[in-house]
Scaffold this motif. Sequence first.
Motif, PDB file in Angstrom:
ATOM      1  N   GLU A  30       0.864  -1.397  -0.050  1.00  0.00           N
ATOM      2  CA  GLU A  30       0.327   0.056  -0.123  1.00  0.00           C
ATOM      3  C   GLU A  30       0.685   1.468  -0.052  1.00  0.00           C
ATOM      4  O   GLU A  30       0.564   2.100  -0.631  1.00  0.00           O
ATOM      5  N   ARG A  31       1.850   1.301   0.700  1.00  0.00           N
ATOM      6  CA  ARG A  31       2.968   2.271   1.001  1.00  0.00           C
ATOM      7  C   ARG A  31       4.126   2.023   1.023  1.00  0.00           C
ATOM      8  O   ARG A  31       4.617   1.249   1.685  1.00  0.00           O
ATOM      9  N   ALA A  32       5.100   2.464  -0.056  1.00  0.00           N
ATOM     10  CA  ALA A  32       6.474   2.134   0.003  1.00  0.00           C
ATOM     11  C   ALA A  32       7.504   3.312   0.092  1.00  0.00           C
ATOM     12  O   ALA A  32       7.029   4.336  -0.575  1.00  0.00           O
ATOM     13  N   LEU A  33       8.555   3.164   0.913  1.00  0.00           N
ATOM     14  CA  LEU A  33       9.401   4.156   0.830  1.00  0.00           C
ATOM     15  C   LEU A  33      10.759   3.578   0.139  1.00  0.00           C
ATOM     16  O   LEU A  33      11.108   2.613   0.531  1.00  0.00           O
ATOM     17  N   ILE A  34      11.290   4.300  -0.973  1.00  0.00           N
ATOM     18  CA  ILE A  34      12.390   3.633  -1.850  1.00  0.00           C
ATOM     19  C   ILE A  34      13.616   4.493  -1.699  1.00  0.00           C
ATOM     20  O   ILE A  34      13.642   5.488  -1.601  1.00  0.00           O
ATOM     21  N   THR A  35      14.552   3.492  -1.326  1.00  0.00           N
ATOM     22  CA  THR A  35      15.881   4.068  -1.246  1.00  0.00           C
ATOM     23  C   THR A  35      16.677   4.777  -2.070  1.00  0.00           C
ATOM     24  O   THR A  35      17.259   5.618  -2.568  1.00  0.00           O
ATOM     25  N   HIS A  36      16.572   3.877  -3.519  1.00  0.00           N
ATOM     26  CA  HIS A  36      17.148   4.192  -4.727  1.00  0.00           C
ATOM     27  C   HIS A  36      16.564   3.268  -5.760  1.00  0.00           C
ATOM     28  O   HIS A  36      15.731   2.724  -5.831  1.00  0.00           O
ATOM     29  N   GLY A  37      16.868   3.887  -7.047  1.00  0.00           N
ATOM     30  CA  GLY A  37      16.201   3.587  -8.297  1.00  0.00           C
ATOM     31  C   GLY A  37      16.628   2.073  -8.988  1.00  0.00           C
ATOM     32  O   GLY A  37      16.195   1.798  -9.850  1.00  0.00           O
ATOM     33  N   HIS A  38      17.502   1.363  -8.302  1.00  0.00           N
ATOM     34  CA  HIS A  38      17.756   0.235  -8.789  1.00  0.00           C
ATOM     35  C   HIS A  38      16.730  -0.784  -8.849  1.00  0.00           C
ATOM     36  O   HIS A  38      15.975  -0.798  -8.024  1.00  0.00           O
ATOM     37  N   SER A  39      16.543  -1.550  -9.797  1.00  0.00           N
ATOM     38  CA  SER A  39      15.399  -2.235 -10.067  1.00  0.00           C
ATOM     39  C   SER A  39      15.121  -3.328  -8.895  1.00  0.00           C
ATOM     40  O   SER A  39      14.138  -4.240  -8.601  1.00  0.00           O
ATOM     41  N   ASP A  40      16.178  -3.938  -8.203  1.00  0.00           N
ATOM     42  CA  ASP A  40      15.898  -4.736  -7.037  1.00  0.00           C
ATOM     43  C   ASP A  40      15.513  -4.018  -5.873  1.00  0.00           C
ATOM     44  O   ASP A  40      15.141  -4.782  -4.869  1.00  0.00           O
ATOM     45  N   HIS A  41      15.499  -2.829  -5.869  1.00  0.00           N
ATOM     46  CA  HIS A  41      14.917  -2.029  -4.476  1.00  0.00           C
ATOM     47  C   HIS A  41      13.601  -1.270  -5.164  1.00  0.00           C
ATOM     48  O   HIS A  41      12.862  -1.095  -4.126  1.00  0.00           O
ATOM     49  N   ALA A  42      13.695  -0.708  -6.378  1.00  0.00           N
ATOM     50  CA  ALA A  42      12.606   0.290  -6.633  1.00  0.00           C
ATOM     51  C   ALA A  42      11.621  -0.655  -7.732  1.00  0.00           C
ATOM     52  O   ALA A  42      12.007  -0.883  -8.910  1.00  0.00           O
ATOM     53  N   ARG A  43      10.397  -1.061  -7.329  1.00  0.00           N
ATOM     54  CA  ARG A  43       9.490  -2.113  -8.128  1.00  0.00           C
ATOM     55  C   ARG A  43       8.321  -1.259  -8.365  1.00  0.00           C
ATOM     56  O   ARG A  43       7.881  -0.476  -7.476  1.00  0.00           O
ATOM     57  N   PRO A  44       7.746  -1.802  -9.461  1.00  0.00           N
ATOM     58  CA  PRO A  44       6.294  -0.945  -9.957  1.00  0.00           C
ATOM     59  C   PRO A  44       5.279  -1.529  -9.064  1.00  0.00           C
ATOM     60  O   PRO A  44       5.459  -2.807  -8.573  1.00  0.00           O
ATOM     61  N   GLY A  45       4.134  -0.748  -9.014  1.00  0.00           N
ATOM     62  CA  GLY A  45       2.877  -1.463  -8.522  1.00  0.00           C
ATOM     63  C   GLY A  45       2.531  -1.208  -6.961  1.00  0.00           C
ATOM     64  O   GLY A  45       1.182  -1.733  -6.784  1.00  0.00           O
ATOM     65  N   HIS A  46       3.212  -0.582  -6.375  1.00  0.00           N
ATOM     66  CA  HIS A  46       2.750   0.174  -5.081  1.00  0.00           C
ATOM     67  C   HIS A  46       1.762   1.094  -5.199  1.00  0.00           C
ATOM     68  O   HIS A  46       1.557   1.771  -6.230  1.00  0.00           O
ATOM     69  N   GLY A  47       0.940   0.970  -3.982  1.00  0.00           N
ATOM     70  CA  GLY A  47      -0.028   2.087  -4.111  1.00  0.00           C
ATOM     71  C   GLY A  47       0.249   3.283  -4.153  1.00  0.00           C
ATOM     72  O   GLY A  47      -0.217   4.458  -4.791  1.00  0.00           O
ATOM     73  N   ALA A  48       1.235   3.728  -3.102  1.00  0.00           N
ATOM     74  CA  ALA A  48       2.028   5.013  -2.857  1.00  0.00           C
ATOM     75  C   ALA A  48       3.540   4.753  -2.673  1.00  0.00           C
ATOM     76  O   ALA A  48       4.009   3.829  -2.264  1.00  0.00           O
ATOM     77  N   VAL A  49       4.182   5.945  -3.094  1.00  0.00           N
ATOM     78  CA  VAL A  49       5.648   5.965  -3.003  1.00  0.00           C
ATOM     79  C   VAL A  49       6.178   7.109  -2.655  1.00  0.00           C
ATOM     80  O   VAL A  49       5.821   8.172  -3.315  1.00  0.00           O
ATOM     81  N   LEU A  50       7.160   7.133  -1.646  1.00  0.00           N
ATOM     82  CA  LEU A  50       7.661   8.023  -1.311  1.00  0.00           C
ATOM     83  C   LEU A  50       9.340   7.859  -1.575  1.00  0.00           C
ATOM     84  O   LEU A  50      10.020   6.936  -1.225  1.00  0.00           O
ATOM     85  N   ALA A  51      10.039   8.882  -2.211  1.00  0.00           N
ATOM     86  CA  ALA A  51      11.481   8.853  -2.589  1.00  0.00           C
ATOM     87  C   ALA A  51      11.824  10.123  -2.890  1.00  0.00           C
ATOM     88  O   ALA A  51      10.989  11.205  -3.087  1.00  0.00           O
ATOM     89  N   SER A  98      20.248   8.298  -4.322  1.00  0.00           N
ATOM     90  CA  SER A  98      20.023   7.221  -3.400  1.00  0.00           C
ATOM     91  C   SER A  98      19.948   7.940  -1.919  1.00  0.00           C
ATOM     92  O   SER A  98      20.605   8.895  -1.667  1.00  0.00           O
ATOM     93  N   ALA A  99      19.248   7.009  -1.129  1.00  0.00           N
ATOM     94  CA  ALA A  99      19.204   7.780   0.298  1.00  0.00           C
ATOM     95  C   ALA A  99      19.123   6.585   1.305  1.00  0.00           C
ATOM     96  O   ALA A  99      18.719   5.448   1.141  1.00  0.00           O
ATOM     97  N   GLN A 100      19.500   6.982   2.678  1.00  0.00           N
ATOM     98  CA  GLN A 100      19.308   6.139   3.788  1.00  0.00           C
ATOM     99  C   GLN A 100      17.942   6.601   4.428  1.00  0.00           C
ATOM    100  O   GLN A 100      17.676   7.867   4.070  1.00  0.00           O
TER     101      GLN A 100
END
Length: 343
Positions: A30-51, A98-100
């Motif tokens: 439903e809600r995803a916080l994404i650290t960076h854009g690499h495909s193993d961390h940033a995947r599509p299909g989430h309800g909401a994304v904060l990055a 990219s973020a911590q």
Amino acid sequence: MRPQDILMPVTAGLCCKPGGFHIDPVRPVERALITHGHSDHARPGHGAVLATQETLDMMRLRYGDNFAGSTQVISYGETLRLGGVSVTFHPAGHVLGSAQIAVTHGKTKIVASGDYKDTADPTCAPFEVVPCDVFITEATFGLPVFRHGNVDGEIAKLLASVALFPERAHLVGAYSLGKAQRVIALIRAAGYDAPIYLHGAMERITRYYEGRGIDLGDLRMAKGMKKADLAATITLAPPSAITDIWTRRFPDPVAAFASGWMRVRARARQKGIELPLVISDHADWDGLCATINATGAGEVWVTHGQEDALVHWCRSKGLTARPLDLVGYGDEDEGAAPGEPAS
């Protein structure tokens, strides 16, 4: 509240129940916080994304405008209240944007590092040490054998080979997000000002970097070039391309690969790499240990990588440590992402 009640590993990834979100989830949430854009961390299909803006832009480039139900930008140093916790994003030094992610509940602060490196990179904001109670660290290169050394020396090896073999083309395998742009910037910093060529899968992300004000010099597409004209040139390509049929368009190509894994010579030979370049966007063993010390964390959670060795090191220093055993991470951008041209 105990740290494990604030953040806990679940099937989808790291879950913050008090905040109602997951960090870098490997399946839609439903809600995803994404650290960076690499495909193993940033995947599509989430309800909401904060990055960060750059991470959201990267996801949009790769997955299209509808990669999530909604998006929200957060800047470095900005703090937001989500449910019962506060979250703050800090530079991770891994790739652009990219973020911590620091998650604070009461007096307890947990920092999820995502992927990070503590060495200089002209193409992204430098890593920031964030004091915390619990540090969640990656361990991609979490063994003492992995000491990456001086990247300038690796670039010097590449340029020396170009000078030594002017009749050959040099193909440098590099991940399309972050590594390729960093390698180009390092080549430029070493004084090489000739055109650098790109595989088609590199173009959109590299042009995006340029659009964010990162000067990479004269870049051209390899496609359409005459074979003879590519002698004595450097071309950046996805790792999967540098040993496949695509290379036939180049004169007697030298296969190079920029990766921390090139410290392992057997792996270089196995992949058919003639010129291994030890250039990594992850912290090496010394960087991991130094960062853990610098955070002042009394507890360390170790994820995706060589977990056992780093857990043992932490415990030997009197720290509480445990592996998280999260799955689904580590294969960042091995080749073209969805929707990117293959040549």
